[in-house]
Write an enzyme that holds these catalytic residues in place. Structure first.
Site, PDB file in Angstrom:
ATOM      1  CE  LYS A  91      -4.384  -1.678   0.752  1.00  0.00           C
ATOM      2  NZ  LYS A  91      -4.406  -2.912   1.557  1.00  0.00           N
ATOM      3  CD  GLU A 113     -10.483   4.315   0.553  1.00  0.00           C
ATOM      4  OE1 GLU A 113     -10.284   5.511   0.289  1.00  0.00           O
ATOM      5  OE2 GLU A 113      -9.785   3.400   0.083  1.00  0.00           O
ATOM      6  CB  SER A 379      -0.166  -8.298  -1.005  1.00  0.00           C
ATOM      7  OG  SER A 379      -0.958  -9.140  -0.188  1.00  0.00           O
TER       8      SER A 379
HETATM    9  C1  LIG Z   1      -5.262  -4.019   1.282  1.00  0.00           C
HETATM   10  C2  LIG Z   1      -4.537  -5.281   1.077  1.00  0.00           C
HETATM   11  C3  LIG Z   1      -4.840  -6.169   0.018  1.00  0.00           C
HETATM   12  C4  LIG Z   1      -6.007  -5.962  -0.898  1.00  0.00           C
HETATM   13  O1  LIG Z   1      -5.945  -4.840  -1.710  1.00  0.00           O
HETATM   14  P1  LIG Z   1      -5.629  -4.895  -3.262  1.00  0.00           P
HETATM   15  O2  LIG Z   1      -5.975  -3.545  -3.737  1.00  0.00           O
HETATM   16  O3  LIG Z   1      -6.486  -5.982  -3.855  1.00  0.00           O
HETATM   17  O4  LIG Z   1      -4.200  -5.223  -3.404  1.00  0.00           O
HETATM   18  C5  LIG Z   1      -4.067  -7.298  -0.151  1.00  0.00           C
HETATM   19  N1  LIG Z   1      -3.028  -7.572   0.677  1.00  0.00           N
HETATM   20  C6  LIG Z   1      -2.706  -6.755   1.706  1.00  0.00           C
HETATM   21  C7  LIG Z   1      -1.567  -7.129   2.585  1.00  0.00           C
HETATM   22  C8  LIG Z   1      -3.442  -5.593   1.937  1.00  0.00           C
HETATM   23  O5  LIG Z   1      -3.114  -4.794   2.975  1.00  0.00           O
END
Ligand SMILES: *Cc1c(COP(=O)(O)O)cnc(C)c1O
Length: 397
Positions: A91, A113, A379
């Site tokens: 993020k 948000e 992620s």
């Molecule tokens: C917010 C988040 C996601 C989901 O958001 P995307 O926009 O689909 O990437 C996935 N993994 C983590 C660790 C997150 O914090």
């Protein structure tokens, strides 16, 4: 004609995307649309963005060959380590980009948000870095579930405002943020957390996250002598980490792009967030995309154990990749994700975010060959999910 990165000039990907907004938001969105491309493409912006990604966020994130996981699945599996970024997920790539954009536009107040609080924390972080006022809208239910992130945002100097409409989660927080933006068009920039919302947000968020695939091309070449894996696997909530790691590969048709949605308790149970599986075309938060809705077109409440995937829509880029067949979208239940999280932890010593665990759980659903190269996007890290992991522990150990 407007300049864009990968959407068409009106923000469409095939039939999906666009900007479906109330008249009162038009001025804000038009202002952003008019300037975003040229600012992002300017040398000054690119230098500043790259410097912060390197020196502040800690990029490039490593590409790690997961030896024991590879043995288990009979293929060569690499992990793209977005979990090692500052604030713990992908993020931060996006919030650094958007805050620089806000500064170039002369904005002094930032709103956002947040669902689980990860985007709120990443936004509060860059606001502290730049000395800008920060207001984060968060559903009251989510504030109770994710208290440590509320405290983190407050420590960073942000004001967290509870959204008390609907079932008091992400969708309701987004509505409140849009309302705020309408009331404060002059000084306020809205930092959206995924490849969702009206054009140009999906286009610019995907561009900021594309650093993930830019690095992957170079890193994989250094390790394997090819830029192209056989598969790229990423979880999809709104779809920004997936869009980022797919970005440079969309036109490389020999690379299979696998998006993984949250099935929740199962796609047929009514307690799911697998939008591409069960959704129909409709309009949510300013764009035309697939969304979960009842026969009257009312948005239905999503469910997933993972707060980051618990959204009733999906970025228009993914609705398009699914429709054209360029992307293959699978889904994974809460239980399968928990199993995958424990598996990665015990095989590689990496505790993944629950969201990322959904991507890992898809490995068992692919027909892999020994020679296949697979890249899974991790992620985020699992610190925020320890409570869910502790509660599930007896089933897995
Ligand atoms: C917010 C988040 C996601 C989901 O958001 P995307 O926009 O689909 O990437 C996935 N993994 C983590 C660790 C997150 O914090």
């Amino acid at each position: 004609m407007n300049k864009t990165f990968i959407s068409d000039d009106k923000g469409y990907y095939g039939q999906y995307g666009g900007a479906f907004i109330p008249e009162m938001l038009r001025q804000n969105v038009e202002e952003l649309k008019a300037v975003y491309y040229d600012i992002i493409e300017s040398e000054e912006f690119r230098n500043e963005f790259n410097m912060l990604l390197t020196d502040y966020a800690g990029r490039p994130s490593p590409l790690f060959h997961a030896r024991r996981l590879s043995e288990k699945y009979g293929a060569s599996i690499y992990l793209k380590r977005e979990d090692l970024n500052h604030t713990g997920s992908h993020k931060i790539n996006n919030t650094i980009g958007q805050i620089l954009l806000a500064k170039k536009m002369g904005k002094t107040r930032i709103i956002a948000e947040t669902g689980a609080g990860q985007h709120g924390v990443a936004t509060a972080t860059v606001c502290a870095l730049m000395g800008l006022e920060c207001v984060v809208y968060m559903g009251e239910t989510d504030m109770a579930r994710q208290e440590p992130n509320v405290k983190r945002m407050e420590m960073l100097g942000a004001t967290v405002i509870p959204a008390r409409s609907g079932n008091k989660t992400l969708k309701d927080a987004t509505n409140e943020a849009l309302r705020d933006w309408i009331c404060n068009p002059e000084n306020t920039f809205y930092i959206i957390g995924s490849v969702v919302g009206p054009h140009p947000y999906p286009d610019l968020v995907a561009k900021f996250q594309s650093v993930i695939s830019e690095e992957l091309l170079i890193q994989l070449y250094a390790k394997e002598g090819t830029e192209d894996p056989d598969y790229i696997v990423a979880c999809v909530g709104g779809g920004s980490n997936a869009a980022g790691i797919f970005y440079k590969y969309i036109n490389r048709k020999n690379v299979k792009l696998i998006g993984v949605e949250a099935a929740g308790k199962g796609v047929d149970t009514g307690e799911t967030a697998a939008t591409i599986s069960v959704g129909e075309p409709g309009i949510i938060h300013g764009s035309k995309t697939l969304l979960m809705q009842n026969e009257d077109g009312q948005i239905t409440e999503p469910y997933s154990i993972s707060a980051g995937l618990d959204y009733p829509g999906v970025g228009p880029i993914h609705a398009w990749l699914a429709e054209t067949g360029r992307g293959l979208y699978l889904n994974v239940t809460d239980k399968e994700a928990l199993t995958a999280a424990y598996e990665l932890t015990r095989l590689e010593g990496i505790i993944p975010a629950l969201e990322s665990a959904h991507a890992l759980a898809a490995l068992g659903k692919l027909k892999l060959k020994q020679t296949d190269i697979v890249v899974v996007n991790i992620s985020g890290r699992g610190d925020k999910d320890m409570q869910a992991y502790i509660e599930a522990k007896s089933e897995f150990i």
